[in-house]
Design an enzyme around this catalytic site. Structure first.
Site, PDB file in Angstrom:
ATOM      1  N   ASP A   1       0.814  -1.210   0.000  1.00  0.00           N
ATOM      2  CA  ASP A   1       0.000   0.000   0.000  1.00  0.00           C
ATOM      3  C   ASP A   1       0.851   1.265   0.000  1.00  0.00           C
ATOM      4  O   ASP A   1       0.579   2.226  -0.731  1.00  0.00           O
ATOM      5  CB  ASP A   1      -0.950  -0.017   1.193  1.00  0.00           C
ATOM      6  CG  ASP A   1      -0.218  -0.304   2.499  1.00  0.00           C
ATOM      7  OD1 ASP A   1       0.992  -0.610   2.446  1.00  0.00           O
ATOM      8  OD2 ASP A   1      -0.848  -0.217   3.567  1.00  0.00           O
TER       9      ASP A   1
ATOM     10  N   ASP B   1       1.202  -9.820   3.366  1.00  0.00           N
ATOM     11  CA  ASP B   1       0.229  -9.659   4.440  1.00  0.00           C
ATOM     12  C   ASP B   1      -1.205  -9.791   3.959  1.00  0.00           C
ATOM     13  O   ASP B   1      -2.115  -9.968   4.775  1.00  0.00           O
ATOM     14  CB  ASP B   1       0.403  -8.298   5.112  1.00  0.00           C
ATOM     15  CG  ASP B   1       1.705  -8.212   5.893  1.00  0.00           C
ATOM     16  OD1 ASP B   1       2.284  -9.281   6.160  1.00  0.00           O
ATOM     17  OD2 ASP B   1       2.136  -7.106   6.220  1.00  0.00           O
TER      18      ASP B   1
ATOM     19  N   LYS C   1       3.489 -32.546  25.251  1.00  0.00           N
ATOM     20  CA  LYS C   1       3.784 -31.878  26.528  1.00  0.00           C
ATOM     21  C   LYS C   1       4.068 -30.390  26.354  1.00  0.00           C
ATOM     22  O   LYS C   1       4.401 -29.730  27.331  1.00  0.00           O
ATOM     23  CB  LYS C   1       4.966 -32.553  27.214  1.00  0.00           C
ATOM     24  CG  LYS C   1       6.247 -32.576  26.387  1.00  0.00           C
ATOM     25  CD  LYS C   1       7.364 -33.276  27.153  1.00  0.00           C
ATOM     26  CE  LYS C   1       8.648 -33.336  26.326  1.00  0.00           C
ATOM     27  NZ  LYS C   1       9.733 -34.016  27.077  1.00  0.00           N
ATOM     28  N   TYR C   2       3.945 -29.864  25.139  1.00  0.00           N
ATOM     29  CA  TYR C   2       4.250 -28.462  24.906  1.00  0.00           C
ATOM     30  C   TYR C   2       3.069 -27.758  24.251  1.00  0.00           C
ATOM     31  O   TYR C   2       2.341 -28.354  23.449  1.00  0.00           O
ATOM     32  CB  TYR C   2       5.476 -28.300  24.008  1.00  0.00           C
ATOM     33  CG  TYR C   2       6.753 -28.851  24.582  1.00  0.00           C
ATOM     34  CD1 TYR C   2       7.274 -28.341  25.769  1.00  0.00           C
ATOM     35  CD2 TYR C   2       7.445 -29.871  23.943  1.00  0.00           C
ATOM     36  CE1 TYR C   2       8.439 -28.836  26.307  1.00  0.00           C
ATOM     37  CE2 TYR C   2       8.618 -30.382  24.472  1.00  0.00           C
ATOM     38  CZ  TYR C   2       9.119 -29.859  25.658  1.00  0.00           C
ATOM     39  OH  TYR C   2      10.270 -30.363  26.180  1.00  0.00           O
TER      40      TYR C   2
ATOM     41  N   MET D   1       3.474 -13.272  10.456  1.00  0.00           N
ATOM     42  CA  MET D   1       3.514 -11.901   9.957  1.00  0.00           C
ATOM     43  C   MET D   1       2.100 -11.362   9.802  1.00  0.00           C
ATOM     44  O   MET D   1       1.142 -12.115   9.641  1.00  0.00           O
ATOM     45  CB  MET D   1       4.264 -11.837   8.633  1.00  0.00           C
ATOM     46  CG  MET D   1       5.769 -12.070   8.760  1.00  0.00           C
ATOM     47  SD  MET D   1       6.677 -11.567   7.283  1.00  0.00           S
ATOM     48  CE  MET D   1       6.528  -9.785   7.416  1.00  0.00           C
TER      49      MET D   1
ATOM     50  N   GLU E   1       1.608 -10.900  14.308  1.00  0.00           N
ATOM     51  CA  GLU E   1       2.587 -10.079  15.012  1.00  0.00           C
ATOM     52  C   GLU E   1       2.009  -8.734  15.434  1.00  0.00           C
ATOM     53  O   GLU E   1       2.482  -8.121  16.379  1.00  0.00           O
ATOM     54  CB  GLU E   1       3.802  -9.854  14.109  1.00  0.00           C
ATOM     55  CG  GLU E   1       3.486  -9.096  12.823  1.00  0.00           C
ATOM     56  CD  GLU E   1       4.705  -8.928  11.940  1.00  0.00           C
ATOM     57  OE1 GLU E   1       5.729  -9.532  12.269  1.00  0.00           O
ATOM     58  OE2 GLU E   1       4.617  -8.213  10.928  1.00  0.00           O
TER      59      GLU E   1
ATOM     60  N   TYR F   1      10.125 -13.363   7.674  1.00  0.00           N
ATOM     61  CA  TYR F   1      10.402 -13.141   6.264  1.00  0.00           C
ATOM     62  C   TYR F   1      10.734 -14.423   5.516  1.00  0.00           C
ATOM     63  O   TYR F   1      10.833 -14.389   4.280  1.00  0.00           O
ATOM     64  CB  TYR F   1      11.550 -12.142   6.118  1.00  0.00           C
ATOM     65  CG  TYR F   1      11.143 -10.745   6.496  1.00  0.00           C
ATOM     66  CD1 TYR F   1      10.146 -10.084   5.799  1.00  0.00           C
ATOM     67  CD2 TYR F   1      11.761 -10.078   7.545  1.00  0.00           C
ATOM     68  CE1 TYR F   1       9.758  -8.804   6.135  1.00  0.00           C
ATOM     69  CE2 TYR F   1      11.385  -8.795   7.903  1.00  0.00           C
ATOM     70  CZ  TYR F   1      10.383  -8.162   7.188  1.00  0.00           C
ATOM     71  OH  TYR F   1       9.995  -6.895   7.527  1.00  0.00           O
TER      72      TYR F   1
ATOM     73  N   GLY G   1       8.779 -16.609   4.984  1.00  0.00           N
ATOM     74  CA  GLY G   1       7.584 -16.933   4.211  1.00  0.00           C
ATOM     75  C   GLY G   1       7.591 -16.347   2.820  1.00  0.00           C
ATOM     76  O   GLY G   1       6.992 -16.910   1.904  1.00  0.00           O
TER      77      GLY G   1
END
Length: 1125
Positions: free
Chosen positions: A70, A100, A138-139, A146, A207, A312, A314
């Site tokens: 943009d 995005d 266990k996690y 982004m 984020e 980044y 991605g």
């Protein structure tokens, strides 16, 4: 064609390169921006605008394409106005590029390129994280994706991977959720999953989430405005002095690392760099605090967060086919707009859901997309960011996620997309479009689904889709009932348009045509309860296929009895005759009860014979052994019972007639390839099957089992259930029934074997509903290792065995079992009191569910104090008896508390509990560092020589000192003997080599003598073939000399390839193989444990059998020993 380097900075700085065909070919259809680079600069000042026009005029630029988001396209529109106002011929056209997904304006600008590639790259990573979450269990994985101002990426990835939670900034802003509200929402989900036994999960968040939280939004906006003023320094003291009271309080509440991240350097637009704010750690800290507060109200789970930030990487992945095609279309559109003299537009491609040939290209004025936004404390025109739509015509992706969100919170419905595919013709995955790019009236169109072929392949590769799972259960799906390979096979336009109308699955099912409805019904393969009519009709004679013998054995018996009762036939239950050996009689006093339990064991544990064999006339059976090879009655041959001989002892029972005495024979008509006739029987292919005797062992898990049992039974089994191993390679015409509830440790490939034994879906029935998670974990480890092994890759088998095949011994049943057979706490125990689940259940069924950690006995609940009656007290639970009396570790006598000191009585370690009497006896005693025994000081005289009289922790008793001296002496002796053995070996090798030289010399001289005596012979009357014939005139065969791998002696043989005989003469009595004059196969060297002579064997480990001589020349008395790897 020119390419400006480093974004807008290259335009006004004149930094560019000429793009040739060779340069373009090196970057075509690849990801990233490494060809030209990217930058965050903007053309803002009058000088920069003037320099940009100068550069464009200098190189004679006709058109400039601005590729960006943009801000970049807004800057391009301003640049276009400047060029036009100053008479510059350069036209400016924009191209939408942002991962995005916030640059779009449907229907004219559906999506920006790069969004689809980034989302699928992130989905692959999140899918891998989900697999790890299911593996470790266990996690909680908190993944930050982004998306500073829009949560489009987070929503798209959530729809592709189905995490347990996905926080959307737009939803947070719409509902005005505070940080506390988000924390409570996540804590509620974690607590609900913990009650379901799941202390793991995957949570996605963008984020820029922190900007959407109301209190943080106000804080960040004010910080941006204040730091835009040059006189304010980016420090906590300076910013607190200028913030409002509410924002200052919020700033002080934040953790120190979040406060520091809010004051980092701003981006070129003056905004906070939210990519550097670790929002996931902030949420983890607040959720952890909330869960700790809930422990008082009953929360007992664990919350172990793991953090991931996918940024980044991605936008640097290989582009998807959609993005590649879309970029080509945008490029052609931009060039067409420039050729036609357009400026200030952004390239647009519409109708993206249609084939590429039907895409509609054009341009959109950038100014029509602009709004006023505050940047660096000033209002400026920028393109409006496209956020996630919560309501309206463009909210279908969010509404779809909203419907499945509650199920995702508790269930593990993870989807693992795997790597991206690039074959547009054959791979259906590559035809996916980004969900958030749909224009008005469209709906999410997921992966094409079928059932006959696609579902089978998905089960094979462990990626069963949700729609195929719903098809099998008869539940509504997001596609049509006849949907296969990406299209509706009914070929009705009205049906083909349904998935694009934004309808819910129930509405699609109601609106589809009769053909789709009939095809949907044919895909319902899961039985609708025990009353499903297919069990008694179409699948009455079908074969059930299972992965294990236990369920196969019991289902086979039950279905045989049901089959006989359904046809009003009397089933006969032939009971096997088990005869126990004398050792079993001695060890099993209650033999009658034990024999009843033996009859319940499956056939593979009992010599392949059934304990209770149900049969009746007309029942299909199969042979469990080779009965008659000449007639073709082999193991697995199918037949039908036609009769039996008389039975001496029959006992009526509810299930049938129990026959404790077996008849002489059972007559079975077998289906063989040929027709045959047994003398004395009227019908063809009827065979009298007699009983057979097999030996099996109750303790077969031992290395040398001794509890032998002899079983007598007919080698037959009802043809109603088999294992997947037996079913391989068969085509079962009667139909197949299988069970897909394989559990988390089951093998999905056994299911694939079962469902591929039929020719069509109408011949397949699934017993009961099943969970999709076991079939969405990807290819199994075993199959992956097999492929790697066939490719010749290196595999560390020892580490794999240690990781996956470790077994530990149960203290009760003394059997070695894997980790799945123990609870987590029992598996981690380092002592010898580890108890498996099976034994624990056995004690619980007997009314003694808990074990005392002092006396090691199992007691009822009433035998423990109230404080030890909780389940979490397993490893420090003490019974009432041991609360009053405890054993002394020295004398072993159970004594009262008064007989111990205070510290000894409270000691949790039994090895440190010593009574007063033993403590008195041990006074004046020292503990040996080697044997750990306490002995009088007089036993340490050797150690005390030259030392102080007191002990210092290194004292060693006289016995250990003498033993150490003997060991040192033996070590020195062995060293001397080793040198002698080496010298003897060298002498022996030299003698062997000398003998070989002499033998070679003798053979050479003999050949020369024979040649001189015979003289040259030629015969022209014979053909060349006759001259080469073997006869007295030909040269003697060549002798090869080998070193015997067993006795290390020299052996002469004319054999070049084959077996060399060393059994005659003074040979060692062995044979060995040679190839092309060399020893064949690998030989291993082993040292005799008695004489130390090195011998050779083809075995790397196991029992080594070699007759050899010791260094003195005599035959060693040890001719076999065992070698361990």
């Amino acid at each position: 064609m020119y390419g400006f380097l480093d974004g807008p900075h290259g335009v006004f700085a004149g930094n560019f390169v000429v793009i040739t065909d060779e340069i373009m070919d090196g970057f075509r259809n690849t990801g990233g921006f490494d060809m030209l680079g990217s930058g965050r600069h903007k053309i803002e000042t009058e000088e920069q605008f003037r320099d940009s026009m100068t550069v464009c005029n200098a190189i004679g630029l006709d058109g400039l394409v601005v590729i960006g988001g943009d801000d970049s396209n807004t800057n391009g529109a301003v640049l276009a106005e400047y060029f036009k106002a100053n008479g510059c011929k350069t036209k400016v056209i924009g191209a939408p590029k942002t991962i995005d997904g916030d640059l779009k304006c449907p229907p004219h600008l559906p999506v920006s390129f790069g969004f689809d590639t980034a989302c699928k790259t992130y989905a692959t990573l999140v899918g891998n994280v989900a697999v790890d979450a299911l593996s470790a269990q266990k996690y909680y994985h908190l993944v930050r994706l982004m998306g500073r101002s829009a949560s489009n990426i987070a929503l798209e990835v959530a729809l592709l991977t189905h995490p347990n939670a996905c926080l959307l900034g737009e939803e947070v802003a719409e509902q005005k959720q505070s940080l506390k509200d988000i924390t409570i929402e996540l804590a509620d989900m974690i607590e609900a999953r913990s009650k379901d036994g799941k202390d793991y999960g995957v949570i996605l968040l963008p984020e820029g989430l922190i900007e959407f939280i109301p209190e943080f939004n106000s804080l960040i906006s004010e910080i941006n405005d204040k730091l835009a003023q040059p006189e304010i320094q980016p420090t906590e003291e300076a910013i607190l002095n200028v913030l409002s009271k509410e924002n200052a309080d919020c700033f002080r509440y934040l953790p120190a690392f979040i406060r520091a991240q809010l004051l980092l350097d701003r981006d070129p637009h003056g905004n906070v760099q939210v990519a550097k704010i670790e929002t996931e750690k902030l949420l983890a800290a607040t959720v952890q605090s909330e869960l700790e507060n809930r422990r008082a109200s009953g929360y007992k789970g664990t919350f172990s967060p793991q953090f991931h930030a996918f940024g980044y990487e991605g936008r640097a992945g290989m582009p998807t086919v959609f993005d590649s095609s879309y970029c080509y279309a945008l490029g052609y559109t931009a060039s067409s707009l420039l050729v036609n003299g357009c400026t200030g537009l952004i390239a647009s491609v519409k109708n993206l859901l249609a084939p590429c040939k039907e895409w509609q290209c054009g341009g959109v004025p950038v100014t029509s997309l602009c709004v006023i936004e505050r940047r660096k404390g000033k209002d400026k025109p920028v393109i409006r960011k496209a956020l996630v739509e919560m309501t309206g015509d463009l909210s279908q992706p969010f509404q779809f996620y909203k419907k499945i969100r509650n199920d995702l919170r508790i269930l593990d419905m993870y989807r693992i997309p795997g790597p991206m595919q690039f074959d547009m013709v054959n791979c259906e995955v590559s035809k996916d479009r980004p969900i958030l790019s749909y224009i008005k009236g469209s709906a999410p169109c997921r992966r094409p689904l079928g059932i006959s072929s696609v579902a089978r392949e998905q089960l094979r590769h462990g990626d069963l889709s949700d729609n195929n799972h719903r098809f099998l259960h008869g539940r509504p799906t997001t596609v049509l009932g006849s949907w296969i390979a990406g299209q509706a096979t009914c070929q009705q336009p009205s049906c083909a348009a349904l998935p694009t109308q934004g309808l819910i699955p129930e509405a699609i099912q109601e609106a589809e045509c009769s053909y789709c409805a009939a095809d949907r019904r044919s895909r319902i393969l899961v039985a609708q309860g025990a009353a499903d009519t297919r069990f008694q009709k179409e699948f009455a004679d079908a074969v059930a296929i299972f992965g294990t013998n236990d369920i196969k054995y019991h289902v086979n018996k039950l279905r045989a009895i049901q089959w006989a009762n359904a046809r009003d036939k009397q089933p006969y239950l032939f009971v096997a005759q088990d005869v126990a050996s004398s050792v079993v009689v001695q060890e099993k006093p209650n033999l009658t009860t034990e024999k009843l339990q033996w009859l319940q064991r499956h056939d593979k544990e009992c010599g392949g014979l059934y304990g209770v064999l149900p049969l009746c006339v007309g029942m299909p059976v199969r042979a469990t052994d080779h009965l008659d090879r000449k007639r073709g009655i082999l193991k697995g041959t199918k037949g039908y019972v036609v009769g039996r001989s008389t039975i001496a002892n029959e006992t009526p029972a509810p299930e049938g007639v129990v026959c404790n005495t077996l008849p002489a024979v059972v007559y079975v008509r077998f289906e063989t390839a040929t027709s045959w006739h047994v003398p004395g029987l009227p019908d063809a292919n009827v065979y009298p099957v007699g009983t057979c005797r097999r030996v099996w062992y109750l303790d077969r898990q031992r290395q040398r089992p001794k509890l032998r049992v002899s079983r007598t039974q007919f080698p037959l089994a009802p043809q109603f259930a088999i294992t997947a191993h037996v079913a391989q390679g068969q085509t079962i015409k009667e139909g197949v029934m299988t069970d897909l509830c394989i559990g988390p440790t089951g093998n999905p490939f056994t299911v694939y074997v079962a469902i591929t034994r039929v020719t069509g879906r109408e011949k397949l029935l699934i017993f009961r509903p099943f969970d999709a998670a076991p079939f969405q974990k990807g290819i199994g480890l075993g199959r992956d290792l097999l492929l790697r092994h066939l490719r010749g890759d290196f595999i560390n088998w020892q580490s794999l065995l240690a990781k996956y095949c470790e077994e530990r011994r149960c203290a009760t049943c003394t059997e070695r079992k894997p980790a799945a057979a123990f609870t987590t706490g029992q598996w981690k125990r380092e002592d010898k009191d580890r108890v498996c689940r099976e034994c624990t259940k056995h004690y619980a069924d007997a009314g003694t569910p808990w074990q005392c950690n002092v006396c090691k006995l199992w007691h009822a609940e009433d035998n423990f104090p109230a404080k030890h009656r909780q389940r979490q007290c397993s490893f420090f639970r003490v019974c009432l008896t041991c609360e009053v009396k405890k054993p002394c570790f020295k004398c072993g006598v159970v004594k009262a508390e008064s007989d111990f000191g205070a510290a000894a009585w409270k000691a949790r370690n039994a090895d440190r509990r010593c009574c007063r009497e033993c403590a008195t006896k041990l006074r004046g005693c020292w503990q040996c560092r080697q044997c750990a025994e306490r002995k009088p000081r007089t036993e340490f005289t050797a150690w005390q020589q030259g030392r102080e009289y007191t002990q210092n922790g290194t004292q060693v008793c006289n016995a250990c000192t003498a033993f150490a001296f003997v060991c040192r002496l033996a070590h020195r002796t062995n060293q001397r003997l080793a040198r002698l053995r080496q010298r003897e070996t060298r002498h022996r090798h030299a003698a062997i080599l000398e003998d070989v030289r002499k033998e070679i010399q003798e053979i050479h001289e003999a050949r020369q003598t024979s040649t001189r005596a015979e003289g040259p012979k030629t015969d022209t009357a014979h053909s060349s073939n006759q001259q080469l014939a073997v006869g007295p005139d030909t040269a003697p065969p060549r002798l090869h000399i080998y070193i015997c791998p067993y006795c290390a002696k020299s052996v002469q043989s004319p054999v070049a390839t084959g077996r060399v005989d060393h059994r005659r003469g003074n040979g060692c009595g062995k044979q060995f193989r040679v190839t092309n004059g060399l020893l064949a196969g690998r030989t291993y060297s082993h040292a005799c444990p008695t004489c130390g002579t090195v011998v050779h064997s083809t075995l790397a480990s196991g029992r080594i059998r070699v007759t050899h001589r010791n260094p003195s020349g005599r035959q060693c008395r040890t001719n076999q020993w065992r070698v361990h790897t």
